[in-house]
Design an enzyme around this catalytic site. Structure first.
Site, PDB file in Angstrom:
ATOM      1  N   GLY A  24      -3.811   3.577  -5.121  1.00 22.79           N
ATOM      2  CA  GLY A  24      -3.497   3.038  -3.792  1.00 22.79           C
ATOM      3  C   GLY A  24      -4.077   3.958  -2.740  1.00 22.79           C
ATOM      4  O   GLY A  24      -3.735   5.141  -2.698  1.00 22.79           O
ATOM      5  N   VAL A  25      -4.989   3.431  -1.918  1.00 23.14           N
ATOM      6  CA  VAL A  25      -5.531   4.267  -0.835  1.00 23.14           C
ATOM      7  C   VAL A  25      -5.236   3.612   0.513  1.00 23.14           C
ATOM      8  O   VAL A  25      -6.127   3.233   1.252  1.00 23.14           O
ATOM      9  CB  VAL A  25      -7.052   4.584  -0.986  1.00 23.14           C
ATOM     10  CG1 VAL A  25      -7.264   5.922  -1.620  1.00 23.14           C
ATOM     11  CG2 VAL A  25      -7.809   3.509  -1.733  1.00 23.14           C
ATOM     12  N   GLY A  26      -3.944   3.480   0.783  1.00 23.72           N
ATOM     13  CA  GLY A  26      -3.481   2.897   2.036  1.00 23.72           C
ATOM     14  C   GLY A  26      -3.293   3.972   3.097  1.00 23.72           C
ATOM     15  O   GLY A  26      -3.996   4.989   3.112  1.00 23.72           O
ATOM     16  N   HIS A  27      -2.302   3.768   3.957  1.00 28.23           N
ATOM     17  CA  HIS A  27      -2.116   4.662   5.108  1.00 28.23           C
ATOM     18  C   HIS A  27      -1.942   6.123   4.702  1.00 28.23           C
ATOM     19  O   HIS A  27      -2.590   7.011   5.227  1.00 28.23           O
ATOM     20  CB  HIS A  27      -0.891   4.215   5.916  1.00 28.23           C
ATOM     21  CG  HIS A  27      -1.126   2.929   6.634  1.00 28.23           C
ATOM     22  ND1 HIS A  27      -0.586   1.735   6.215  1.00 28.23           N
ATOM     23  CD2 HIS A  27      -1.856   2.651   7.734  1.00 28.23           C
ATOM     24  CE1 HIS A  27      -0.974   0.766   7.033  1.00 28.23           C
ATOM     25  NE2 HIS A  27      -1.748   1.290   7.960  1.00 28.23           N
ATOM     26  N   VAL A  28      -1.027   6.373   3.773  1.00 24.87           N
ATOM     27  CA  VAL A  28      -0.755   7.773   3.396  1.00 24.87           C
ATOM     28  C   VAL A  28      -1.925   8.337   2.585  1.00 24.87           C
ATOM     29  O   VAL A  28      -2.437   9.426   2.865  1.00 24.87           O
ATOM     30  CB  VAL A  28       0.546   7.889   2.561  1.00 24.87           C
ATOM     31  CG1 VAL A  28       0.751   9.322   2.097  1.00 24.87           C
ATOM     32  CG2 VAL A  28       1.754   7.422   3.369  1.00 24.87           C
ATOM     33  N   ALA A  29      -2.352   7.570   1.587  1.00 28.66           N
ATOM     34  CA  ALA A  29      -3.328   8.132   0.648  1.00 28.66           C
ATOM     35  C   ALA A  29      -4.689   8.368   1.281  1.00 28.66           C
ATOM     36  O   ALA A  29      -5.411   9.271   0.861  1.00 28.66           O
ATOM     37  CB  ALA A  29      -3.454   7.219  -0.563  1.00 28.66           C
ATOM     38  N   TYR A  30      -5.041   7.583   2.292  1.00 25.77           N
ATOM     39  CA  TYR A  30      -6.342   7.825   2.930  1.00 25.77           C
ATOM     40  C   TYR A  30      -6.379   9.248   3.507  1.00 25.77           C
ATOM     41  O   TYR A  30      -7.323  10.003   3.291  1.00 25.77           O
ATOM     42  CB  TYR A  30      -6.626   6.778   4.022  1.00 25.77           C
ATOM     43  CG  TYR A  30      -7.956   7.028   4.689  1.00 25.77           C
ATOM     44  CD1 TYR A  30      -9.136   6.596   4.093  1.00 25.77           C
ATOM     45  CD2 TYR A  30      -8.035   7.764   5.870  1.00 25.77           C
ATOM     46  CE1 TYR A  30     -10.369   6.879   4.670  1.00 25.77           C
ATOM     47  CE2 TYR A  30      -9.266   8.056   6.449  1.00 25.77           C
ATOM     48  CZ  TYR A  30     -10.422   7.602   5.852  1.00 25.77           C
ATOM     49  OH  TYR A  30     -11.640   7.898   6.418  1.00 25.77           O
ATOM     50  N   LYS A  79      17.729   1.821   4.088  1.00 21.35           N
ATOM     51  CA  LYS A  79      16.394   1.215   4.070  1.00 21.35           C
ATOM     52  C   LYS A  79      16.546  -0.272   4.348  1.00 21.35           C
ATOM     53  O   LYS A  79      17.606  -0.862   4.090  1.00 21.35           O
ATOM     54  CB  LYS A  79      15.767   1.407   2.690  1.00 21.35           C
ATOM     55  CG  LYS A  79      14.269   1.282   2.659  1.00 21.35           C
ATOM     56  CD  LYS A  79      13.591   2.633   2.787  1.00 21.35           C
ATOM     57  CE  LYS A  79      12.106   2.534   2.568  1.00 21.35           C
ATOM     58  NZ  LYS A  79      11.477   3.855   2.495  1.00 21.35           N
TER      59      LYS A  79
HETATM   60  N1  LIG Z   1       4.052   5.710   5.177  1.00 19.39           N
HETATM   61  C1  LIG Z   1       4.839   6.750   5.008  1.00 19.39           C
HETATM   62  O1  LIG Z   1       4.950   7.622   5.887  1.00 19.39           O
HETATM   63  C2  LIG Z   1       5.594   6.907   3.732  1.00 19.39           C
HETATM   64  C3  LIG Z   1       5.276   6.162   2.633  1.00 19.39           C
HETATM   65  N2  LIG Z   1       5.939   6.391   1.448  1.00 19.39           N
HETATM   66  C4  LIG Z   1       5.602   5.621   0.274  1.00 19.39           C
HETATM   67  O2  LIG Z   1       4.230   5.849  -0.063  1.00 19.39           O
HETATM   68  C5  LIG Z   1       3.646   4.672  -0.601  1.00 19.39           C
HETATM   69  C6  LIG Z   1       2.426   4.290   0.220  1.00 19.39           C
HETATM   70  O3  LIG Z   1       2.814   4.056   1.548  1.00 19.39           O
HETATM   71  P1  LIG Z   1       1.755   3.610   2.669  1.00 19.39           P
HETATM   72  O4  LIG Z   1       0.486   4.332   2.464  1.00 19.39           O
HETATM   73  O5  LIG Z   1       2.441   3.705   3.961  1.00 19.39           O
HETATM   74  O6  LIG Z   1       1.570   2.083   2.297  1.00 19.39           O
HETATM   75  P2  LIG Z   1       0.281   1.178   2.425  1.00 19.39           P
HETATM   76  O7  LIG Z   1       0.737  -0.219   2.280  1.00 19.39           O
HETATM   77  O8  LIG Z   1      -0.533   1.543   3.601  1.00 19.39           O
HETATM   78  O9  LIG Z   1      -0.558   1.615   1.135  1.00 19.39           O
HETATM   79  C7  LIG Z   1      -0.260   1.221  -0.147  1.00 19.39           C
HETATM   80  C8  LIG Z   1      -1.595   0.841  -0.803  1.00 19.39           C
HETATM   81  O10 LIG Z   1      -1.338   0.542  -2.175  1.00 19.39           O
HETATM   82  C9  LIG Z   1      -2.110  -0.585  -2.526  1.00 19.39           C
HETATM   83  N3  LIG Z   1      -1.517  -1.196  -3.709  1.00 19.39           N
HETATM   84  C10 LIG Z   1      -0.435  -2.002  -3.804  1.00 19.39           C
HETATM   85  N4  LIG Z   1      -0.200  -2.335  -5.082  1.00 19.39           N
HETATM   86  C11 LIG Z   1      -1.151  -1.688  -5.810  1.00 19.39           C
HETATM   87  C12 LIG Z   1      -1.430  -1.596  -7.210  1.00 19.39           C
HETATM   88  N5  LIG Z   1      -0.708  -2.263  -8.113  1.00 19.39           N
HETATM   89  N6  LIG Z   1      -2.455  -0.806  -7.608  1.00 19.39           N
HETATM   90  C13 LIG Z   1      -3.207  -0.150  -6.700  1.00 19.39           C
HETATM   91  N7  LIG Z   1      -3.003  -0.212  -5.374  1.00 19.39           N
HETATM   92  C14 LIG Z   1      -1.985  -0.957  -4.942  1.00 19.39           C
HETATM   93  C15 LIG Z   1      -2.102  -1.452  -1.293  1.00 19.39           C
HETATM   94  O11 LIG Z   1      -3.185  -2.371  -1.286  1.00 19.39           O
HETATM   95  C16 LIG Z   1      -2.236  -0.394  -0.187  1.00 19.39           C
HETATM   96  O12 LIG Z   1      -3.588  -0.130   0.145  1.00 19.39           O
HETATM   97  C17 LIG Z   1       4.771   3.635  -0.601  1.00 19.39           C
HETATM   98  O13 LIG Z   1       5.426   3.652  -1.851  1.00 19.39           O
HETATM   99  C18 LIG Z   1       5.708   4.133   0.478  1.00 19.39           C
HETATM  100  O14 LIG Z   1       7.037   3.688   0.301  1.00 19.39           O
HETATM  101  C19 LIG Z   1       6.906   7.343   1.321  1.00 19.39           C
HETATM  102  C20 LIG Z   1       7.242   8.123   2.382  1.00 19.39           C
HETATM  103  C21 LIG Z   1       6.665   7.925   3.692  1.00 19.39           C
HETATM  104  C1  LIG Z   2       9.948   7.175   8.242  1.00 19.06           C
HETATM  105  C2  LIG Z   2       9.681   6.757   6.891  1.00 19.06           C
HETATM  106  C3  LIG Z   2       8.417   7.356   6.543  1.00 19.06           C
HETATM  107  C4  LIG Z   2      10.871   7.069   6.078  1.00 19.06           C
HETATM  108  C5  LIG Z   2      10.939   6.323   4.810  1.00 19.06           C
HETATM  109  O1  LIG Z   2      11.345   5.194   4.778  1.00 19.06           O
HETATM  110  C6  LIG Z   2      10.496   6.977   3.607  1.00 19.06           C
HETATM  111  O2  LIG Z   2      10.303   8.201   3.600  1.00 19.06           O
HETATM  112  O3  LIG Z   2      10.336   6.287   2.576  1.00 19.06           O
END
Ligand SMILES: NC(=O)C1=CN([C@@H]2O[C@H](COP(=O)(O)OP(=O)(O)OC[C@H]3O[C@@H](n4cnc5c(N)ncnc54)[C@H](O)[C@@H]3O)[C@@H](O)[C@H]2O)C=CC1
Ligand SMILES: CC(C)CC(=O)C(=O)O
Length: 366
Positions: free
Chosen positions: A180-186, A80
């Site tokens: 958290g409703v970012g990329h994944v959670a949306y 990572k």
């Molecule tokens: N994007 C992916 O494909 C993957 C993501 N993950 C993990 O999933 C999680 C979310 O990833 P993404 O959606 O890509 O990230 P993202 O940055 O798009 O979403 C995270 C959300 O959490 C919010 N946030 C941060 N701190 C907070 C808090 N204390 N309370 C409430 N909300 C808070 C942010 O404002 C943001 O909207 C991360 O831990 C990431 O490492 C794991 C595997 C793959």
């Molecule tokens: C391609 C990513 C989604 C891989 C990664 O870093 C993860 O799963 O946390």
């Protein structure tokens, strides 16, 4: 932080500190274990309170990738990167190009992708300098943003955990609290809404909350209230270490199933969840959809094949729960054993000597 002591304790292979004054790049690439293959793991860009905090995050996340890739059945090791900086203010083209050159210097030992704070556009910049990057734009024949696929895997894994807790894997009528409703959670919320679940959401980003309220009829709560809301399932989808001494006793959910990496602050919190009878879907098993998807690029991306493999996350969570029940151990430990046993088996089978082109003997066999 005593870096060598930490690396020795968990048997890390390598850490690379990257600095580029011109672009402001400050990155830590961490490779945990390459027994199964090159280390694949995303790049996180975040404003850390200290350099130690950034290094510790890189180390923890890299090790998590070793387990994630092993448990998902991928022939990949774990690594990572964290880039220290504010993803909203500090990014520039030169930064990701410089970072790409550092990755190229590792000659395939580490392959990157997106994580919190980085995007497909950033991967496209890295791709200008090195082929050792995934999650690149579909225009380059790649798989693009992994988040929707991660979300689908979490949705599948959540159903398997629900099966154990509620005797049905239908999520219709279930109340699900999403942190958290970012990329994944949306996208996860979209799947859950379509299946008829009721959503409670929180996020430090007010616009993200508003979008979930408008699009899915979610109820919004304050940041600290998400742990104690009345719900069936808690889905941590923000950052790590949120299951800790302060939060664990507040949780009313029967299932914890979410996308965030490193949800347990310490392993003893996983032990506590087991004692409380909460079904915890181990983070690195349930959130493997993204890495499964980007890893498929290494074979020439085929979306249908990738999604089929992501669907097995349901079975993987079910297997972990089965082992946990059979051996009366917490689910996080059952998952660790599965991953460690696979790595160990492969380590042993690799000890058989195989002559390859680079071996000192190869000139004698030509
Ligand atoms: N994007 C992916 O494909 C993957 C993501 N993950 C993990 O999933 C999680 C979310 O990833 P993404 O959606 O890509 O990230 P993202 O940055 O798009 O979403 C995270 C959300 O959490 C919010 N946030 C941060 N701190 C907070 C808090 N204390 N309370 C409430 N909300 C808070 C942010 O404002 C943001 O909207 C991360 O831990 C990431 O490492 C794991 C595997 C793959
Ligand atoms: C391609 C990513 C989604 C891989 C990664 O870093 C993860 O799963 O946390």
């Amino acid at each position: 932080m005593e870096i060598f002591k930490y690396m020795e304790t968990y048997d890390y292979e390598q850490m690379v500190i990257c600095q580029d004054k011109q672009s402001g790049l400050k990155a830590i690439i961490c490779i945990h274990d390459t027994t199964l293959g090159p280390a694949l793991g995303g790049t996180r860009m975040w404003t850390y309170d200290s350099e130690d905090a950034a290094i510790e995050d890189a180390l923890r996340l890299a090790r998590g990738m070793t387990y994630k890739n092993a448990a998902a059945g991928l022939n990949l090791g774990g690594g990572k990167t964290v880039i220290i900086g504010d993803p909203k203010k500090d990014k520039n083209e030169e930064m990701f190009r410089a970072f790409g050159r550092y990755i190229q210097g590792l000659n395939g030992r580490y392959i990157t992708a997106e994580d919190v704070g980085t995007t497909v556009e950033d991967m496209d910049l890295i791709y200008q300098e090195t082929p050792f990057v995934t999650g690149v734009s579909p225009a380059f024949g790649s798989s693009g943003n992994p988040s929707p696929v991660t979300a689908y895997g979490v949705y599948r894994g959540m159903k398997a955990a629900a099966m154990e807790a509620f005797g049905t894997d239908s999520l219709e009528g279930k109340v699900i609290a999403v942190q958290g409703v970012g990329h994944v959670a949306y996208t996860l919320c979209k799947h859950l809404h379509e299946e008829g679940a009721s959503l409670i959401v929180t996020d430090i980003n007010k616009e993200a909350v508003q979008r979930a309220v408008e699009d899915f009829g979610a109820k919004a709560v304050d940041i600290d209230d998400i742990y104690s809301v009345d719900c069936d399932i808690f889905a941590p989808c923000a950052l790590g270490a949120i299951i800790n001494d302060d939060t664990i006793s507040k949780i009313k959910a029967k299932v914890i199933a979410g996308a965030a990496n490193n949800q347990l602050k310490e392993t003893r919190h996983g032990d506590a969840l087991h004692e409380m009878g909460i079904v915890y879907a181990p983070d690195y098993v349930i959130n493997a959809g993204g890495v499964i998807n980007v890893a498929d690029e290494l074979n020439g991306y085929n979306r249908e094949r990738a999604i089929k493999k992501v669907e097995t996350i349901y079975d993987n969570i079910a297997s972990v729960i089965e082992i946990s029940k059979r051996d009366n151990i917490p689910t996080y430990l059952a998952a660790d054993r599965l991953a460690e046993e696979r790595i160990e088996r492969m380590r042993k089978s690799r000890s058989q000597f195989l002559l390859n082109e680079r071996h000192i003997l190869s000139s004698r066999t030509r």
